[in-house]
Scaffold this motif. Structure first.
Motif, PDB file in Angstrom:
ATOM      1  N   VAL A 176       0.830  -1.210   0.000  1.00 40.16           N
ATOM      2  CA  VAL A 176       0.000   0.000   0.000  1.00 40.16           C
ATOM      3  C   VAL A 176       0.866   1.261   0.000  1.00 40.16           C
ATOM      4  N   ASP A 177       2.027   1.172   0.627  1.00 39.88           N
ATOM      5  CA  ASP A 177       2.914   2.331   0.628  1.00 39.88           C
ATOM      6  C   ASP A 177       3.478   2.597  -0.764  1.00 39.88           C
ATOM      7  N   VAL A 178       3.802   1.521  -1.466  1.00 41.18           N
ATOM      8  CA  VAL A 178       4.272   1.663  -2.846  1.00 41.18           C
ATOM      9  C   VAL A 178       3.155   2.213  -3.725  1.00 41.18           C
ATOM     10  N   LEU A 179       1.955   1.700  -3.509  1.00 39.64           N
ATOM     11  CA  LEU A 179       0.808   2.153  -4.289  1.00 39.64           C
ATOM     12  C   LEU A 179       0.534   3.639  -4.046  1.00 39.64           C
ATOM     13  N   ALA A 180       0.654   4.077  -2.796  1.00 45.45           N
ATOM     14  CA  ALA A 180       0.421   5.483  -2.464  1.00 45.45           C
ATOM     15  C   ALA A 180       1.448   6.380  -3.150  1.00 45.45           C
ATOM     16  N   GLY A 181       2.703   5.910  -3.230  1.00 47.87           N
ATOM     17  CA  GLY A 181       3.729   6.695  -3.898  1.00 47.87           C
ATOM     18  C   GLY A 181       3.423   6.907  -5.377  1.00 47.87           C
ATOM     19  N   TYR A 182       3.009   5.848  -6.051  1.00 43.29           N
ATOM     20  CA  TYR A 182       2.638   5.969  -7.464  1.00 43.29           C
ATOM     21  C   TYR A 182       1.403   6.851  -7.637  1.00 43.29           C
ATOM     22  N   ASN A 183       0.436   6.714  -6.752  1.00 47.44           N
ATOM     23  CA  ASN A 183      -0.783   7.518  -6.858  1.00 47.44           C
ATOM     24  C   ASN A 183      -0.490   9.008  -6.690  1.00 47.44           C
ATOM     25  N   GLN A 184       0.442   9.324  -5.827  1.00 49.23           N
ATOM     26  CA  GLN A 184       0.802  10.726  -5.637  1.00 49.23           C
ATOM     27  C   GLN A 184       1.411  11.315  -6.910  1.00 49.23           C
ATOM     28  N   ILE A 185       2.258  10.534  -7.552  1.00 46.67           N
ATOM     29  CA  ILE A 185       2.853  10.994  -8.818  1.00 46.67           C
ATOM     30  C   ILE A 185       1.776  11.171  -9.887  1.00 46.67           C
ATOM     31  N   LEU A 186       0.879  10.221  -9.971  1.00 49.10           N
ATOM     32  CA  LEU A 186      -0.182  10.272 -10.987  1.00 49.10           C
ATOM     33  C   LEU A 186      -1.134  11.436 -10.741  1.00 49.10           C
ATOM     34  N   ASP A 187      -1.423  11.744  -9.488  1.00 47.54           N
ATOM     35  CA  ASP A 187      -2.298  12.885  -9.190  1.00 47.54           C
ATOM     36  C   ASP A 187      -1.681  14.191  -9.689  1.00 47.54           C
ATOM     37  N   THR A 188      -0.384  14.336  -9.469  1.00 49.89           N
ATOM     38  CA  THR A 188       0.307  15.545  -9.945  1.00 49.89           C
ATOM     39  C   THR A 188       0.288  15.629 -11.467  1.00 49.89           C
ATOM     40  N   LEU A 189       0.528  14.504 -12.120  1.00 49.95           N
ATOM     41  CA  LEU A 189       0.525  14.495 -13.590  1.00 49.95           C
ATOM     42  C   LEU A 189      -0.865  14.791 -14.140  1.00 49.95           C
ATOM     43  N   LEU A 190      -1.890  14.294 -13.464  1.00 50.77           N
ATOM     44  CA  LEU A 190      -3.255  14.564 -13.916  1.00 50.77           C
ATOM     45  C   LEU A 190      -3.566  16.056 -13.806  1.00 50.77           C
ATOM     46  N   GLN A 191      -3.185  16.677 -12.718  1.00 50.56           N
ATOM     47  CA  GLN A 191      -3.397  18.115 -12.568  1.00 50.56           C
ATOM     48  C   GLN A 191      -2.625  18.907 -13.630  1.00 50.56           C
ATOM     49  N   SER A 192      -1.412  18.488 -13.903  1.00 51.23           N
ATOM     50  CA  SER A 192      -0.615  19.175 -14.918  1.00 51.23           C
ATOM     51  C   SER A 192      -1.247  19.037 -16.293  1.00 51.23           C
ATOM     52  N   THR A 193      -1.753  17.851 -16.606  1.00 54.40           N
ATOM     53  CA  THR A 193      -2.407  17.638 -17.903  1.00 54.40           C
ATOM     54  C   THR A 193      -3.628  18.524 -18.050  1.00 54.40           C
ATOM     55  N   GLN A 194      -4.415  18.639 -17.005  1.00 52.08           N
ATOM     56  CA  GLN A 194      -5.612  19.483 -17.049  1.00 52.08           C
ATOM     57  C   GLN A 194      -5.250  20.953 -17.213  1.00 52.08           C
ATOM     58  N   LEU A 195      -4.190  21.393 -16.535  1.00 51.79           N
ATOM     59  CA  LEU A 195      -3.759  22.783 -16.652  1.00 51.79           C
ATOM     60  C   LEU A 195      -3.249  23.096 -18.053  1.00 51.79           C
ATOM     61  N   VAL A 196      -2.488  22.180 -18.621  1.00 48.91           N
ATOM     62  CA  VAL A 196      -1.952  22.393 -19.973  1.00 48.91           C
ATOM     63  C   VAL A 196      -3.107  22.477 -20.979  1.00 48.91           C
ATOM     64  N   SER A 197      -4.082  21.611 -20.833  1.00 47.58           N
ATOM     65  CA  SER A 197      -5.225  21.615 -21.763  1.00 47.58           C
ATOM     66  C   SER A 197      -6.055  22.885 -21.615  1.00 47.58           C
ATOM     67  N   ALA A 198      -6.258  23.319 -20.362  1.00 42.16           N
ATOM     68  CA  ALA A 198      -7.080  24.507 -20.122  1.00 42.16           C
ATOM     69  C   ALA A 198      -6.368  25.783 -20.517  1.00 42.16           C
ATOM     70  N   ALA A 199      -5.046  25.770 -20.544  1.00 40.31           N
ATOM     71  CA  ALA A 199      -4.273  26.989 -20.848  1.00 40.31           C
ATOM     72  C   ALA A 199      -4.172  27.262 -22.333  1.00 40.31           C
ATOM     73  N   ALA A 200      -4.649  26.352 -23.172  1.00 36.71           N
ATOM     74  CA  ALA A 200      -4.585  26.576 -24.622  1.00 36.71           C
ATOM     75  C   ALA A 200      -5.422  27.780 -24.993  1.00 36.71           C
ATOM     76  N   PRO A 201      -4.942  28.660 -25.906  1.00 38.42           N
ATOM     77  CA  PRO A 201      -5.711  29.855 -26.289  1.00 38.42           C
ATOM     78  C   PRO A 201      -7.055  29.483 -26.867  1.00 38.42           C
ATOM     79  N   ASP A 202      -8.057  30.300 -26.520  1.00 41.12           N
ATOM     80  CA  ASP A 202      -9.413  30.093 -27.019  1.00 41.12           C
ATOM     81  C   ASP A 202      -9.556  30.799 -28.350  1.00 41.12           C
ATOM     82  N   GLN A 203      -9.493  30.059 -29.443  1.00 45.53           N
ATOM     83  CA  GLN A 203      -9.579  30.628 -30.795  1.00 45.53           C
ATOM     84  C   GLN A 203     -10.971  30.386 -31.356  1.00 45.53           C
ATOM     85  N   ARG A 204     -11.810  31.398 -31.201  1.00 43.85           N
ATOM     86  CA  ARG A 204     -13.177  31.265 -31.699  1.00 43.85           C
ATOM     87  C   ARG A 204     -13.475  32.369 -32.680  1.00 43.85           C
TER      88      ARG A 204
END
Length: 204
Positions: A176-204
């Motif tokens: 469970v400790d190993v699993l928690a370590g991987y989950n922490q990394i994945l949570d950060t990557l998920l937040q970064s992915t969402q920020l990168v996608s949301a930061a794209a210029p709105d071209q309408r």
């Protein structure tokens, strides 16, 4: 002997009666000083030149405006393309880490008899995805501050994989400790992915 008509003053000609003033020609208005600038006073060749130049100048101005707009749009499209590529690459990293998490957790749970050990095939696939992401980050320079911050957080997160792998390989702690370590990394990557996608210029 007086002849007929003697001593009689002859009548004046018609229209020249006594007291009648002959008509005077009307005075013409003085020519204005700027009369030469009137279009009606221009020579024909200058009129033709103006007729040809006005549409030409208008076309040049509109063309320059259109080129400027197209260049601005091209810059926006390039930025959108770069951020989409970053988001896609981060998703590949997340997929690889999820697979490594499963294999490493299985390895620890089975008493290191099953799954893929740290430094095995699953870890190699993760390292390849991370390297691809790092190379993409090095080539993408036209990104905004939000994307830059998100990328930095992602790089810091994947940088902790080495320590987590060593922990999973040598530690006697439960999985469970190993699993928690991987989950922490994945949570950060998920937040970064969402920020990168949301930061794209709105071209309408």
């Amino acid at each position: 002997r007086q002849r007929p008509g003697d001593g009689v003053t002859p009548a004046p000609p018609m229209g020249m009666g006594v007291g009648v003033i002959p008509p005077v020609a009307p005075n013409r208005p003085a020519a204005r000083h700027n009369g030469r600038w009137r279009l009606s006073n221009w020579r024909l060749r200058w009129k033709l030149l103006i007729v040809l130049l006005v549409p030409l100048i208008t076309a040049v101005a509109l063309g320059a405006l259109r080129v400027t707009t197209q260049l601005q749009n091209a810059g926006v499209y390039d930025q959108i393309s770069e951020q989409i590529a970053l988001s896609s690459s981060l998703s590949d990293v997340m997929d690889a880490i999820q697979h490594e998490r499963e294999q490493t957790t299985l390895y620890v749970t089975s008493g290191r008899t099953a799954g893929s050990p740290p430094g095995g095939a699953a870890a190699d696939a993760t390292d390849a995805a991370v390297l691809s992401f790092q190379q993409l980050v090095g080539t993408d320079t036209d990104v905004n501050a939000t994307t830059t911050g998100a990328v930095t957080n992602a790089l810091n997160a994947v940088g902790s994989l080495s320590a987590l792998r060593s922990f999973a390989k040598d530690s006697k702690f439960p999985e469970v400790d190993v699993l928690a370590g991987y989950n922490q990394i994945l949570d950060t990557l998920l937040q970064s992915t969402q920020l990168v996608s949301a930061a794209a210029p709105d071209q309408r």
